[in-house]
Write a protein that holds these residues in place. Structure first.
Motif, short mmCIF file in Angstrom:
data_model
loop_
_atom_site.label_atom_id
_atom_site.label_comp_id
_atom_site.label_asym_id
_atom_site.label_seq_id
_atom_site.Cartn_x
_atom_site.Cartn_y
_atom_site.Cartn_z
N GLY A 223 34.41 -8.70 -51.95
CA GLY A 223 35.29 -9.55 -52.93
C GLY A 223 36.46 -9.66 -52.68
O GLY A 223 37.21 -10.65 -53.36
N ALA A 224 37.21 -8.79 -51.89
CA ALA A 224 38.71 -8.97 -51.87
C ALA A 224 39.10 -9.24 -50.44
O ALA A 224 38.39 -8.48 -49.53
N PRO A 225 40.01 -10.05 -50.26
CA PRO A 225 40.67 -9.99 -48.82
C PRO A 225 41.08 -8.83 -48.18
O PRO A 225 42.17 -8.25 -48.83
N VAL A 226 40.87 -8.42 -47.08
CA VAL A 226 41.33 -7.44 -46.18
C VAL A 226 41.40 -7.57 -44.77
O VAL A 226 40.97 -8.70 -44.29
N ARG A 227 42.24 -6.79 -44.15
CA ARG A 227 42.30 -7.14 -42.60
C ARG A 227 41.10 -6.37 -41.84
O ARG A 227 41.03 -5.08 -42.04
N SER A 228 40.17 -7.05 -41.14
CA SER A 228 39.14 -6.12 -40.73
C SER A 228 39.54 -5.44 -39.40
O SER A 228 38.85 -4.60 -38.97
N CYS A 229 40.77 -5.67 -38.96
CA CYS A 229 41.17 -4.63 -37.78
C CYS A 229 41.76 -3.49 -38.10
O CYS A 229 41.95 -2.42 -37.48
N LEU A 230 41.98 -3.30 -39.62
CA LEU A 230 42.52 -1.96 -40.15
C LEU A 230 41.21 -1.20 -40.86
O LEU A 230 41.45 -0.31 -41.91
N MET A 231 40.12 -1.50 -40.75
CA MET A 231 38.97 -0.73 -41.31
C MET A 231 37.92 -0.54 -40.06
O MET A 231 37.76 -1.24 -39.24
N TYR A 232 37.50 0.62 -40.19
CA TYR A 232 36.28 0.85 -39.25
C TYR A 232 35.07 0.31 -39.72
O TYR A 232 34.94 0.50 -40.82
N ALA A 233 34.17 -0.08 -38.90
CA ALA A 233 33.05 -0.68 -39.17
C ALA A 233 32.15 0.13 -39.99
O ALA A 233 31.25 -0.16 -40.93
N VAL A 234 32.00 1.44 -39.57
CA VAL A 234 31.44 2.45 -40.11
C VAL A 234 31.85 2.68 -41.85
O VAL A 234 30.86 3.03 -42.67
N GLN A 235 32.97 2.53 -42.25
CA GLN A 235 33.40 2.38 -43.34
C GLN A 235 32.83 1.24 -44.38
O GLN A 235 32.90 1.22 -45.55
N ALA A 236 32.41 0.02 -43.67
CA ALA A 236 31.83 -0.94 -44.30
C ALA A 236 30.36 -0.76 -44.72
O ALA A 236 29.60 -1.74 -45.15
N CYS B 147 43.32 7.81 -54.75
CA CYS B 147 42.57 6.75 -53.96
C CYS B 147 42.76 5.34 -54.65
O CYS B 147 41.95 4.35 -54.33
N THR B 148 43.48 5.39 -55.68
CA THR B 148 43.78 4.07 -56.59
C THR B 148 44.42 3.01 -55.61
O THR B 148 45.49 3.51 -54.98
N ARG B 149 43.59 2.01 -55.54
CA ARG B 149 44.19 0.97 -54.51
C ARG B 149 45.55 0.42 -54.86
O ARG B 149 45.93 0.27 -56.22
N GLN B 150 46.43 0.07 -54.03
CA GLN B 150 48.03 -0.31 -54.50
C GLN B 150 47.71 -1.65 -55.24
O GLN B 150 48.77 -1.93 -56.44
N ALA B 151 46.66 -2.59 -54.95
CA ALA B 151 46.49 -3.86 -55.89
C ALA B 151 46.20 -3.43 -57.22
O ALA B 151 46.58 -4.08 -58.17
N GLU B 152 45.35 -2.52 -57.38
CA GLU B 152 45.02 -2.26 -58.71
C GLU B 152 46.20 -1.52 -59.64
O GLU B 152 46.47 -1.78 -60.73
N ALA B 153 47.04 -0.57 -58.83
CA ALA B 153 48.29 -0.17 -59.54
C ALA B 153 49.02 -1.39 -59.73
O ALA B 153 49.73 -1.25 -61.01
N ALA B 154 49.21 -2.24 -58.83
CA ALA B 154 50.30 -3.25 -59.25
C ALA B 154 49.68 -4.23 -60.55
O ALA B 154 50.57 -4.82 -61.03
N ALA B 155 48.46 -4.20 -60.62
CA ALA B 155 48.01 -5.06 -61.82
C ALA B 155 47.94 -4.27 -62.98
O ALA B 155 47.48 -4.67 -64.11
N THR C 211 46.50 -6.01 -47.40
CA THR C 211 46.78 -4.56 -47.26
C THR C 211 46.60 -3.79 -48.59
O THR C 211 46.30 -2.86 -48.60
N ARG C 212 47.20 -4.63 -49.57
CA ARG C 212 47.34 -4.03 -50.98
C ARG C 212 45.87 -3.81 -51.58
O ARG C 212 45.50 -2.66 -52.02
N ASN C 213 44.81 -4.64 -51.26
CA ASN C 213 43.58 -4.61 -51.62
C ASN C 213 42.87 -3.33 -51.01
O ASN C 213 41.78 -2.77 -51.61
N ARG C 214 43.27 -2.79 -49.95
CA ARG C 214 42.69 -1.49 -49.20
C ARG C 214 43.57 -0.33 -49.36
O ARG C 214 43.14 0.75 -49.48
#
Lengths: 163, 294
Positions: free
Chosen positions: A59-72, B75-83, B106-109
């Motif tokens: 549900g949230a936009p992320v950069r797919s180059c900054l995640m390992y597939a295994v984490q998904a 492990c609290t996301r930066q986006a969650e903290a910002a909101a 990047t904040r979402n993750r």
């Protein structure tokens, strides 16, 4: 595969469950492009600066180059391919990108669409500043951003008319 | 730009994480949001034999507030903290800093703990941690310790954390004086990118407007965020006049010895730091005036 470590993952991509054996070092981006042939997500900088690889992860936009597939593993991912309708017709936002000439070389476009789509999901009438903020993590070297901002604003007004 | 091969585990409990860290020694590494670690591994600046994913440990997310402090679990996301309304209401300085942290994607993750553990010299959360003397909790198998922010940050990706320790929480003190004001500002090349210079400041006064406590911390001008203790000393007991602020800015510039890099010269950083300190002190003072008039 000559990789020493392999992990089994199950990821739902654009509504379809995908099971695969992958090395942990494979990024989500490489998994989408090389294993699933979903080449809409672009490999730009591959270190989290350009935004061309953006996807929606749970549900949230992320950069797919900054995640390992295994984490998904166990997660839901939507790529730019998942934004259009099942019959292949374009979404309102995608149509607006065509109409306002919001792309030139097209490299940043999938990331811009994911950013714009995510914004409109959360905020049906964004201000210009909010649009600028939403695409702030995506680099475009052709358009000067103006047409991209116009496309997202146009899509917001169309979506409101449609609802 | 691909990481070298590594093994990966995703434990369900903190105990299992600590056990795995203990077994892996210097070959293991925690991965949380990965927004710093993944690019560092891709560029092969960091290597690990084993990544231990803490994203699925429920006890490592959330924000807890008491009368004296606000704690953010690692492990609290930066986006969650910002909101977070809790942070906006109880720790406005951190809320202001969080507005500058990363981009939406990047904040979402990215996590609050990751921002502290990876200790970029200009990352916003460590600057606020230094400014307010936050306490960082680190656990390893069989023991727990609290590290004061002043003793935690060494340089980029180098902190007091041991290889077998997991950062679990950052506790920010809440100032309980009657009148408190704060300010945060930074200068960066692209909005939300890492700052060239960033400054956090917090001021407290008595009901007569005399400063009773002042804290200023600067990022981007040293290998780690620095707190300028001399400013606190110079402002306490003063009415926070423009002259007091001139003196404080002078002390900051004097205390800094930044390096030149491809992004900015040392002279530029020093000059900008002086200007930004002035700006955040004025912002904090305006809040103090506002609070006193209520």
């Amino acid at each position: 595969m000559s990789e020493q470590y392999l992990k089994k993952i199950n990821v739902t991509v654009n509504g379809v469950s995908q099971v695969a054996q992958i090395p942990p070092r494979m990024t989500l981006l490489d998994f989408l492009r090389d294993e699933l042939d979903l080449t809409g997500s672009h490999a730009g900088c591959e270190h989290g600066v350009c935004g061309a690889c953006s996807v929606i992860h749970d549900g949230a936009p992320v950069r797919s180059c900054l995640m390992y597939a295994v984490q998904a593993d166990g997660c839901e991912v939507t790529t730019v391919e998942g934004l259009s309708h099942a019959d292949g017709t374009l979404s309102i936002l995608q149509d607006c990108f065509c109409e306002t000439h919001a792309m030139q070389c097209g490299y940043c476009t999938p990331g811009m669409l994911i950013a714009g789509h995510s914004l409109l999901q959360e905020n049906s009438s964004p201000s210009e500043m909010q649009i600028v903020e939403a695409i702030g993590g995506n680099i475009c070297r052709c358009t000067g951003y103006r047409q991209i901002i116009e496309a997202i604003a146009l899509a917001a007004s169309r979506l409101k008319e449609a609802s | 730009m691909k990481a070298a091969a590594f093994d990966y585990i995703r434990p369900d409990t903190l105990e299992a994480v600590l056990e795995a860290l203990d077994r892996a020694g210097d070959e293991g590494r925690i991965i949380a949001g990965g927004q710093t670690l993944v690019p560092m591994m891709a560029m092969r600046l960091v290597k690990a034999e084993l990544l231990i994913d803490i994203n699925h440990i429920q006890t490592l997310t959330g924000i807890d507030t008491s009368a004296e402090s606000l704690s953010i679990r690692a492990c609290t996301r930066q986006a969650e903290a910002a909101a977070s309304k809790e942070i906006i209401n109880n720790l406005p300085l951190l809320a202001k800093a969080l507005e500058h942290v990363g981009h939406t994607q990047t904040r979402n993750r990215g996590t609050v703990g990751g921002s502290v553990a990876n200790a970029d010299p200009s990352a916003e959360i460590p600057i606020v941690a230094r400014c307010l003397d936050a306490k960082i909790t680190a656990l390893k198998k069989g023991s727990e310790r609290q590290i004061c922010a002043g003793n935690f940050f060494y340089s980029a990706m180098d902190t007091a954390l041991e290889d077998t320790e997991c950062l679990t929480e950052i506790r920010f003190p809440i100032w309980n004086e009657e009148v408190v004001g704060s300010g945060f500002h930074e200068v960066s090349i692209r909005n939300s990118d890492y700052a060239l210079v960033a400054v956090a400041a917090q001021l407290a006064t008595d009901s007569g407007g005399i400063c009773t406590r002042a804290a200023v911390a600067v990022g981007g001008c040293a290998p780690a965020a620095v707190k300028i203790d001399a400013v606190g000393k110079a402002l306490v007991g003063r009415p926070l006049s423009d002259t007091d602020f001139d003196e404080a800015c002078g002390l900051v510039v004097e205390a800094l010895d930044p390096d030149t890099d491809v992004h900015a010269t040392a002279e530029y950083r020093q000059r900008v730091a002086g200007r930004i300190v002035r700006r955040v002190l004025e912002e904090a003072r305006a809040e103090v005036y506002e609070a006193r008039n209520e």
